[in-house]
Design a protein around this motif. Structure first.
Motif, PDB file in Angstrom:
ATOM      1  N   ASP A   1      19.552  32.549  20.460  1.00 34.44           N
ATOM      2  CA  ASP A   1      19.412  33.950  20.326  1.00 34.44           C
ATOM      3  C   ASP A   1      20.711  33.931  19.197  1.00 34.44           C
ATOM      4  N   PRO A   2      20.081  34.240  17.684  1.00 32.40           N
ATOM      5  CA  PRO A   2      20.445  33.788  16.574  1.00 32.40           C
ATOM      6  C   PRO A   2      21.179  34.893  16.100  1.00 32.40           C
ATOM      7  N   SER A   3      20.877  36.119  16.993  1.00 31.97           N
ATOM      8  CA  SER A   3      22.130  37.235  16.515  1.00 31.97           C
ATOM      9  C   SER A   3      23.593  36.966  17.470  1.00 31.97           C
ATOM     10  N   ARG A   4      23.010  36.504  18.605  1.00 36.19           N
ATOM     11  CA  ARG A   4      24.424  36.319  19.426  1.00 36.19           C
ATOM     12  C   ARG A   4      24.947  35.324  19.182  1.00 36.19           C
ATOM     13  N   ALA A   5      24.533  33.825  18.572  1.00 33.51           N
ATOM     14  CA  ALA A   5      25.138  32.840  18.323  1.00 33.51           C
ATOM     15  C   ALA A   5      26.192  33.840  16.457  1.00 33.51           C
ATOM     16  N   VAL A   6      25.733  34.174  15.156  1.00 36.21           N
ATOM     17  CA  VAL A   6      25.888  34.021  13.844  1.00 36.21           C
ATOM     18  C   VAL A   6      27.545  35.257  15.305  1.00 36.21           C
ATOM     19  N   ARG A   7      26.730  36.790  15.839  1.00 41.63           N
ATOM     20  CA  ARG A   7      28.032  37.522  16.230  1.00 41.63           C
ATOM     21  C   ARG A   7      29.033  36.104  16.866  1.00 41.63           C
TER      22      ARG A   7
END
Length: 117
Positions: free
Chosen positions: A12-18
């Motif tokens: 989950d790239p979105s979760r990781a950057v957040r």
């Protein structure tokens, strides 16, 4: 030759950057769902992609974070949601170190470190 970027493979790239932005205060450069990018103060971006094959996520990666104050920076990360795994402690090889993990960035640990004086 210099390092241009580092890629992490995450489900989950979105979760990781957040999570990286929330815990470390890094700047989110882009978030397209299957690809996202975050920029730490070092100027070397971390690109995050989904795995190419099911289950092919990165594991056992340590990102070393240079800091002048290991204790304060690790405490700040913990106060913003990181979980301490080790330290802060003076290591036998001449470094002060504290290691944390960040929920949302599985398989990666972050090591705040600086040489001992």
């Amino acid at each position: 030759m210099a390092i241009r970027a580092m890629t992490l493979i995450m489900d989950d790239p979105s979760r990781a950057v957040r999570a990286l932005s929330d815990v470390f205060g890094w700047t989110i450069e882009s978030d397209f769902g299957r690809f996202a990018s975050v920029l730490p103060p070092s100027g070397i971006p971390i690109w995050i992609n989904v795995p190419g094959e099911p289950g092919a996520t990165t594991a056992h990666l340590v990102v070393h974070l240079a800091t002048e104050d290991v204790d304060a920076d690790a405490a700040a990360a913990v106060s913003r949601g990181a979980r301490i795994l080790r330290g802060p402690v003076d290591m036998g090889y001449g470094e002060r170190s504290a290691v944390v993990e960040v929920e949302g960035v599985p398989g990666v640990t972050f090591d705040f470190s600086r040489p001992l004086a």
